[in-house]
Design a protein around this motif. Structure first.
Motif, short mmCIF file in Angstrom:
data_model
loop_
_atom_site.label_atom_id
_atom_site.label_comp_id
_atom_site.label_asym_id
_atom_site.label_seq_id
_atom_site.Cartn_x
_atom_site.Cartn_y
_atom_site.Cartn_z
N GLN A 122 0.81 -1.23 0.00
CA GLN A 122 0.00 0.00 0.00
C GLN A 122 0.84 1.28 0.00
N ARG B 185 0.40 4.34 5.65
CA ARG B 185 -0.37 3.25 6.27
C ARG B 185 0.09 3.11 7.72
N THR C 145 -14.94 1.87 -5.12
CA THR C 145 -13.54 1.89 -5.58
C THR C 145 -13.39 1.32 -6.99
N ILE D 168 -5.69 0.57 -2.24
CA ILE D 168 -6.72 0.56 -1.18
C ILE D 168 -7.60 -0.66 -1.39
N VAL E 223 -14.46 4.25 -1.18
CA VAL E 223 -13.49 5.24 -0.71
C VAL E 223 -14.17 6.60 -0.53
N ARG F 227 -9.25 7.94 1.13
CA ARG F 227 -9.21 7.00 2.25
C ARG F 227 -10.30 5.96 2.04
N PRO F 228 -10.11 4.76 2.58
CA PRO F 228 -11.22 3.82 2.58
C PRO F 228 -12.34 4.36 3.47
N ILE G 193 -5.32 4.01 6.41
CA ILE G 193 -4.73 4.07 5.07
C ILE G 193 -5.03 5.43 4.48
#
Length: 378
Positions: free
Chosen positions: A148, A187, A268, A342, A347, A361-362, A368
């Motif tokens: 990541q 991360r 995503t 990700i 997201v 970001r998720p 993350i």
């Protein structure tokens, strides 16, 4: 020195250490592979002085015998020939014997090879790391952290420090950060049993890429220890040692915007494939620019335009849009890399205007973070 070894175990060990052996090394003996036979097992070593890998094959493990009839000794074999020979031997076991003139005999079934060895005394000693200062973490977690972040390291040698990933361990949280000054990946993971802190060490991206390939998913944990200029990753059968990069890593926390003016929540995969399609017509420009613009409160438009080639426009219905209207351009490659890293279904993308960095970001997950600088086109 003499021993008989299971060929498949030998092949696996040889393949691991080959990842550290380079034909373009300053020290001639490092083009070879060191084999060290002790009663408890065989250790193979490869090094290019940036990365060193030791693979250990125990004589016996869980009741299975891997190596037998061991007579202790050590030798360096030419890494250009030895791996291919081992791979093509006919039988399941291999016998390796070294005489007093460093002549090596490799036998399997009716096949017999004679190679000239080199004196292992000339092989540089690997630095021994003290492991008091170490912590453990699950291998799959370390691999996902590498995956990541490592893609965002710089490939330009103009700022060598940016070709590595910055590791920091503080208050039992391990943070990986990578940036090439146009994008940033970060991360964080909690590390429960760490009794130590690491202010900052920078591991070359190349080392982490090799480590990612070599770490065995069947093993559970990896032990990580750091000294002033080396980092060691250790599992039951593997020691992976890398040099660290010199210099101060830039302070990246101030790059990350505190608040946002526009927020988009989107699936995503859908966003990824749309940008991927738009980038098909953006190959000519040096940074494959695509544009994103918001249309009301549930639709975004992804477009790309190359005057000589043509243009592409695609709309996506998103889960949610909040805040100001937005038009922004960015590198499709950076965006695709970030979204691939990700591994979550949805997201949140937060923008603070068309000229400021935006973050991805998720959904509901702050550990993350991907940050990308836009491209000026509007």
């Amino acid at each position: 020195m003499k021993f008989i070894i299971q060929r498949d175990r030998l092949i696996a060990g040889v393949q691991d250490v080959m990842k550290a052996i380079s034909s373009r090394t300053v020290i001639p003996i490092l083009t070879g592979m060191k084999i060290d036979a002790k009663q408890h097992g065989i250790t193979l070593t490869g090094s290019d002085s940036d990365i060193s890998i030791e693979s250990y094959i125990p004589a016996e493990e869980d009741g299975a015998v891997h190596v037998e009839q061991i007579e202790e000794g050590t030798i360096v074999l030419h890494a250009k020939y030895f791996p291919d020979i081992v791979r093509k031997l006919p039988e399941k076991t291999v016998s390796i014997e070294v005489d007093s003139n460093l002549k090596v005999t490799i036998k399997s079934g009716k096949a017999e090879f004679n190679l000239n060895g080199q004196d292992a005394e000339e092989y540089p000693h690997l630095p021994k790391l003290e492991t008091e200062n170490s912590f453990e973490m699950p291998i799959d977690l370390l691999k996902s952290m590498i995956k990541q972040t490592v893609f965002a390291v710089s490939t330009m040698e103009t700022r060598p420090i940016l070709t590595g990933v910055n590791l920091k361990l503080a208050s039992n949280v391990l943070t990986f950060t990578a940036t090439d000054s146009h994008r940033l990946s970060k991360r964080e993971v909690p590390v429960t049993d760490a009794t130590m802190e690491i202010q900052q060490v920078v591991v070359p991206g190349k080392s982490l890429n090799e480590l990612y390939k070599i770490l065995d998913d069947s093993e559970e944990t990896v032990e990580i220890s750091v000294t002033n200029n080396q980092i060691l990753f250790r599992t039951k059968h593997l020691n992976f040692l890398s040099r660290l990069l010199d210099g101060n890593y830039p302070e990246t926390s101030r790059l990350i915007p505190e608040q946002s003016k526009t927020k988009i929540q989107v699936k995503t995969k859908e966003l990824l494939s749309t940008i991927d399609r738009a980038s098909l017509l953006a190959k000519e420009e040096r940074n494959n620019v695509v544009r994103l613009s918001t249309q009301g409160d549930s639709v975004i438009e992804i477009s790309s335009n190359s005057p000589e080639v043509g243009n592409v426009v695609e709309e996506i219905i998103v889960e949610d849009i909040q805040g100001e209207e937005l038009k922004i351009s960015f590198s499709s490659k950076y965006m695709i890399d970030a979204l691939k890293a990700i591994e979550y279904d949805e997201v949140i993308i937060e923008f603070t205007g068309a000229m400021r960095p935006f973050i991805i970001r998720p959904l509901n997950e702050n550990s993350i973070l991907q940050l990308i600088l836009p491209v000026r086109t509007y």
